[in-house]
Design a protein around this motif. Structure first.
Motif, PDB file in Angstrom:
ATOM      1  N   GLU A   1      -0.851   3.575  14.224  1.00  0.00           N
ATOM      2  CA  GLU A   1      -0.293   4.856  14.663  1.00  0.00           C
ATOM      3  C   GLU A   1      -1.169   5.973  14.093  1.00  0.00           C
ATOM      4  O   GLU A   1      -0.950   6.426  12.960  1.00  0.00           O
ATOM      5  N   ALA A   2      -2.121   6.394  14.861  1.00  0.00           N
ATOM      6  CA  ALA A   2      -3.127   7.353  14.377  1.00  0.00           C
ATOM      7  C   ALA A   2      -2.516   8.679  13.950  1.00  0.00           C
ATOM      8  O   ALA A   2      -3.014   9.337  13.024  1.00  0.00           O
ATOM      9  N   GLU A   3      -1.432   9.078  14.601  1.00  0.00           N
ATOM     10  CA  GLU A   3      -0.817  10.366  14.292  1.00  0.00           C
ATOM     11  C   GLU A   3       0.281  10.255  13.236  1.00  0.00           C
ATOM     12  O   GLU A   3       1.052  11.187  13.040  1.00  0.00           O
ATOM     13  N   MET A   4       0.372   9.134  12.583  1.00  0.00           N
ATOM     14  CA  MET A   4       1.405   8.926  11.580  1.00  0.00           C
ATOM     15  C   MET A   4       1.231   9.909  10.417  1.00  0.00           C
ATOM     16  O   MET A   4       0.153   9.989   9.819  1.00  0.00           O
ATOM     17  N   GLU A   5       2.273  10.638  10.114  1.00  0.00           N
ATOM     18  CA  GLU A   5       2.221  11.596   9.007  1.00  0.00           C
ATOM     19  C   GLU A   5       2.549  10.876   7.706  1.00  0.00           C
ATOM     20  O   GLU A   5       3.562  10.171   7.610  1.00  0.00           O
ATOM     21  N   MET A   6       1.692  11.056   6.718  1.00  0.00           N
ATOM     22  CA  MET A   6       1.909  10.393   5.438  1.00  0.00           C
ATOM     23  C   MET A   6       2.705  11.311   4.509  1.00  0.00           C
ATOM     24  O   MET A   6       2.297  12.430   4.229  1.00  0.00           O
ATOM     25  N   MET A   7       3.850  10.810   4.059  1.00  0.00           N
ATOM     26  CA  MET A   7       4.718  11.598   3.184  1.00  0.00           C
ATOM     27  C   MET A   7       4.070  11.783   1.811  1.00  0.00           C
ATOM     28  O   MET A   7       3.289  10.920   1.365  1.00  0.00           O
ATOM     29  N   PRO A   8       4.374  12.889   1.130  1.00  0.00           N
ATOM     30  CA  PRO A   8       3.810  13.133  -0.211  1.00  0.00           C
ATOM     31  C   PRO A   8       4.059  11.977  -1.175  1.00  0.00           C
ATOM     32  O   PRO A   8       3.175  11.616  -1.962  1.00  0.00           O
ATOM     33  N   PHE A   9       5.256  11.386  -1.097  1.00  0.00           N
ATOM     34  CA  PHE A   9       5.586  10.265  -1.983  1.00  0.00           C
ATOM     35  C   PHE A   9       4.645   9.093  -1.744  1.00  0.00           C
ATOM     36  O   PHE A   9       4.194   8.422  -2.680  1.00  0.00           O
ATOM     37  N   VAL A  10       4.312   8.836  -0.465  1.00  0.00           N
ATOM     38  CA  VAL A  10       3.410   7.736  -0.117  1.00  0.00           C
ATOM     39  C   VAL A  10       1.995   8.046  -0.584  1.00  0.00           C
ATOM     40  O   VAL A  10       1.274   7.168  -1.077  1.00  0.00           O
ATOM     41  N   ARG A  11       1.573   9.308  -0.436  1.00  0.00           N
ATOM     42  CA  ARG A  11       0.243   9.718  -0.898  1.00  0.00           C
ATOM     43  C   ARG A  11       0.088   9.486  -2.395  1.00  0.00           C
ATOM     44  O   ARG A  11      -0.952   9.004  -2.858  1.00  0.00           O
ATOM     45  N   GLU A  12       1.127   9.828  -3.150  1.00  0.00           N
ATOM     46  CA  GLU A  12       1.079   9.633  -4.605  1.00  0.00           C
ATOM     47  C   GLU A  12       0.964   8.155  -4.956  1.00  0.00           C
ATOM     48  O   GLU A  12       0.188   7.771  -5.838  1.00  0.00           O
ATOM     49  N   ALA A  13       1.750   7.320  -4.259  1.00  0.00           N
ATOM     50  CA  ALA A  13       1.699   5.877  -4.514  1.00  0.00           C
ATOM     51  C   ALA A  13       0.329   5.305  -4.162  1.00  0.00           C
ATOM     52  O   ALA A  13      -0.227   4.467  -4.885  1.00  0.00           O
ATOM     53  N   LEU A  14      -0.225   5.767  -3.043  1.00  0.00           N
ATOM     54  CA  LEU A  14      -1.539   5.295  -2.608  1.00  0.00           C
ATOM     55  C   LEU A  14      -2.624   5.724  -3.588  1.00  0.00           C
ATOM     56  O   LEU A  14      -3.540   4.944  -3.911  1.00  0.00           O
ATOM     57  N   PHE A  15      -2.512   6.941  -4.093  1.00  0.00           N
ATOM     58  CA  PHE A  15      -3.475   7.439  -5.078  1.00  0.00           C
ATOM     59  C   PHE A  15      -3.411   6.599  -6.357  1.00  0.00           C
ATOM     60  O   PHE A  15      -4.443   6.199  -6.919  1.00  0.00           O
ATOM     61  N   THR A  16      -2.192   6.297  -6.806  1.00  0.00           N
ATOM     62  CA  THR A  16      -2.012   5.473  -8.012  1.00  0.00           C
ATOM     63  C   THR A  16      -2.574   4.068  -7.807  1.00  0.00           C
ATOM     64  O   THR A  16      -3.254   3.518  -8.687  1.00  0.00           O
ATOM     65  N   ALA A  17      -2.307   3.489  -6.638  1.00  0.00           N
ATOM     66  CA  ALA A  17      -2.806   2.143  -6.347  1.00  0.00           C
ATOM     67  C   ALA A  17      -4.329   2.110  -6.325  1.00  0.00           C
ATOM     68  O   ALA A  17      -4.948   1.163  -6.831  1.00  0.00           O
ATOM     69  N   THR A  18      -4.942   3.153  -5.765  1.00  0.00           N
ATOM     70  CA  THR A  18      -6.407   3.222  -5.710  1.00  0.00           C
ATOM     71  C   THR A  18      -6.995   3.306  -7.113  1.00  0.00           C
ATOM     72  O   THR A  18      -7.990   2.629  -7.431  1.00  0.00           O
ATOM     73  N   LEU A  19      -6.383   4.126  -7.964  1.00  0.00           N
ATOM     74  CA  LEU A  19      -6.856   4.246  -9.348  1.00  0.00           C
ATOM     75  C   LEU A  19      -6.719   2.921 -10.083  1.00  0.00           C
ATOM     76  O   LEU A  19      -7.631   2.500 -10.807  1.00  0.00           O
ATOM     77  N   MET A  20      -5.571   2.263  -9.917  1.00  0.00           N
ATOM     78  CA  MET A  20      -5.321   1.014 -10.648  1.00  0.00           C
ATOM     79  C   MET A  20      -6.245  -0.094 -10.162  1.00  0.00           C
ATOM     80  O   MET A  20      -6.778  -0.860 -10.961  1.00  0.00           O
ATOM     81  N   ALA A  21      -6.442  -0.173  -8.858  1.00  0.00           N
ATOM     82  CA  ALA A  21      -7.327  -1.215  -8.317  1.00  0.00           C
ATOM     83  C   ALA A  21      -8.758  -0.986  -8.793  1.00  0.00           C
ATOM     84  O   ALA A  21      -9.469  -1.932  -9.169  1.00  0.00           O
ATOM     85  N   GLY A  22      -9.211   0.284  -8.817  1.00  0.00           N
ATOM     86  CA  GLY A  22     -10.557   0.603  -9.274  1.00  0.00           C
ATOM     87  C   GLY A  22     -10.743   0.345 -10.751  1.00  0.00           C
ATOM     88  O   GLY A  22     -11.782  -0.188 -11.181  1.00  0.00           O
ATOM     89  N   GLN A  23      -9.725   0.682 -11.554  1.00  0.00           N
ATOM     90  CA  GLN A  23      -9.820   0.486 -13.002  1.00  0.00           C
ATOM     91  C   GLN A  23      -9.863  -0.995 -13.353  1.00  0.00           C
ATOM     92  O   GLN A  23     -10.639  -1.431 -14.195  1.00  0.00           O
ATOM     93  N   MET A  24      -9.036  -1.778 -12.686  1.00  0.00           N
ATOM     94  CA  MET A  24      -8.998  -3.207 -12.984  1.00  0.00           C
ATOM     95  C   MET A  24     -10.281  -3.899 -12.529  1.00  0.00           C
ATOM     96  O   MET A  24     -10.732  -4.866 -13.129  1.00  0.00           O
ATOM     97  N   GLU A  25     -10.874  -3.385 -11.454  1.00  0.00           N
ATOM     98  CA  GLU A  25     -12.156  -3.947 -11.001  1.00  0.00           C
ATOM     99  C   GLU A  25     -13.241  -3.666 -12.032  1.00  0.00           C
ATOM    100  O   GLU A  25     -14.091  -4.517 -12.312  1.00  0.00           O
TER     101      GLU A  25
END
Length: 440
Positions: free
Chosen positions: A410-434
């Motif tokens: 769904e290209a036009e899917m709006e990402m909620m702020p709560f989801v953005r925060e979770a995604l940002f945290t997941a990206t940081l954690m995945a990068g740090q553990m790598e």
């Protein structure tokens, strides 16, 4: 004397002063470091009646505080010989705010009225009244709604004090009788209350978060339209009532889980009765009222049960959409890792998205990721950790892929702020553990 008979006292201030003096005397006698024991039944009764019936904010707050401290110092249920061979002690003669299984109680050789105590119906009515109060902006400004909230906070503390020692011993013995005789089980096991209605009212309070937005409306009112001390106490009382409701729902779900365990072992009987579990009722309500899904998950932040609610909710859609092979069968216990695997491809994500909107899916996945983080931080939640089914690095990576694949569907899917925060945290954690793996 005003506690016994106030008919001959004309000045209400004298009555008020006498009752404040009484509470101070009970506190001094029972909570002083040299105290010999808990107050008498009559002292408990008088204090509890003040909490339920006083029209003075000072008396209501003072009686609530006193009863709460007495419950902590003189619990009716506690563990003995905890270091060696733990056992449970229950003081069946102790005073209680509940009437469970009996219509009257004999105290000091005489029948005493218990109409002011809470029976199962009275407790259900209390929760219903609070649910109605928090749905109205102006009703919470009176003394009675605040009394109900404080009363609920107190009785939940009593239920928890009785429940926790039983739960501790149950984990070692798996003896269902420990829970069968608990106050909470006797309260919920009454045929006089409708368990589904009670749970729905609990959810209504959670969804309103005890109406925190009321304070903004209060500020628009002139000071002669409401009691200033009441308005000042409102925010803290509401916050604590919200916390008490989370605690109550958690206790009920823990009890339901133990009941399910006992059923599987054949340890229950017809005398235990039957009722739908709180988890089942919550899932049904959230399924039919999908607009309540996000607010409830935001409010109910208990990691163990939040994780369970989301996993069972998503399993209705993910399991049917999964491709089952000899090497990829559905596990006996649904895990976060398994759920996220269902979103590993765009095709799977699109298939699931046909049954439930991508916006709801991204919100649920963000909440489940948050619950994983909170569960990993709790060293005592081993059973909940098994529900995750993988390392935090694996979960972070799969969560990122899942959100990316949902966005592709769904290209036009709006990402909620709560989801953005979770995604940002997941990206940081995945990068740090790598990075950590590369250093090793």
């Amino acid at each position: 004397m005003a506690l016994l008979d106030s008919s001959g006292i004309k000045d209400s201030q004298d009555i008020h002063d006498d009752r404040i003096a009484f509470l101070e005397a009970v506190r001094s006698i029972s909570l002083d470091c040299n105290s010999n024991g808990p107050p008498s039944w009559n002292m408990y009764d008088a204090t509890f009646k003040m909490l339920r019936g006083s029209k003075s904010l000072e008396l209501v707050m003072a009686s609530f505080q006193l009863l709460t401290e007495l419950n902590k110092k003189f619990p009716t249920t506690y563990l003995v010989n905890a270091a060696e061979s733990p056992d449970i002690f229950v003081n069946s003669e102790a005073w209680s705010p509940f009437v469970l299984g009996t219509d009257s109680i004999r105290v000091e050789g005489q029948d005493k009225s218990t109409s002011y105590l809470l029976d199962p119906v009275g407790f259900a009515c209390l929760v219903e009244a609070i649910a109605q109060d928090v749905s109205s902006v102006y009703s919470v400004l009176g003394i009675e709604p605040l009394q109900k909230m404080l009363l609920f906070q107190y009785v939940v503390e009593v239920l928890e004090t009785d429940f926790i020692p039983r739960q501790t011993l149950y984990k070692e013995s798996l003896n269902w009788i420990l829970f069968r005789e608990s106050m909470l089980n006797m309260l919920l096991g009454s045929r006089k209350i409708h368990h589904k209605s009670l749970t729905k009212n609990c959810m209504a309070i959670m969804l309103r978060r005890c109406c925190h937005q009321v304070l903004e409306e209060d500020c628009k009112m002139s000071t002669d339209e409401f009691n200033v001390p009441l308005a000042a106490a409102l925010a803290e009382i509401q916050r604590r009532t919200f916390g008490a409701m989370k605690k109550f729902l958690t206790l009920v779900m823990d009890l339901d889980f133990a009941r399910k365990e006992a059923d599987s072992q054949g340890a229950t009987s017809r005398n235990d009765g039957f009722r739908s579990s709180a988890l089942e009722i919550i899932l049904d309500e959230l399924t039919y009222n999908i607009h309540d899904l996000s607010p409830f998950l935001m409010a109910f932040s208990v990691p163990k049960w939040k994780l369970e609610i989301i996993l069972q909710y998503l399993s209705k859609y993910c399991i049917k959409a999964s491709v089952r092979t000899r090497r990829g069968n559905v596990p006996n216990e649904i895990t976060v890792d398994y759920i996220l695997t269902n979103f590993s491809t765009t095709a799977n994500s699109k298939a699931i998205g046909k049954k439930i909107s991508s916006g709801i899916l991204q919100m649920l996945l963000a909440h489940v990721f948050q619950a994983c983080l909170l569960t990993q931080q709790d060293s005592n939640s081993y059973s909940s950790s098994k529900k995750i089914g993988g390392t935090l690095a694996e979960i972070s990576e799969k969560f990122i892929f899942a959100i990316q694949n949902l966005r592709k569907t769904e290209a036009e899917m709006e990402m909620m702020p709560f989801v953005r925060e979770a995604l940002f945290t997941a990206t940081l954690m995945a990068g740090q553990m790598e990075k950590d793996d590369m250093q090793i």
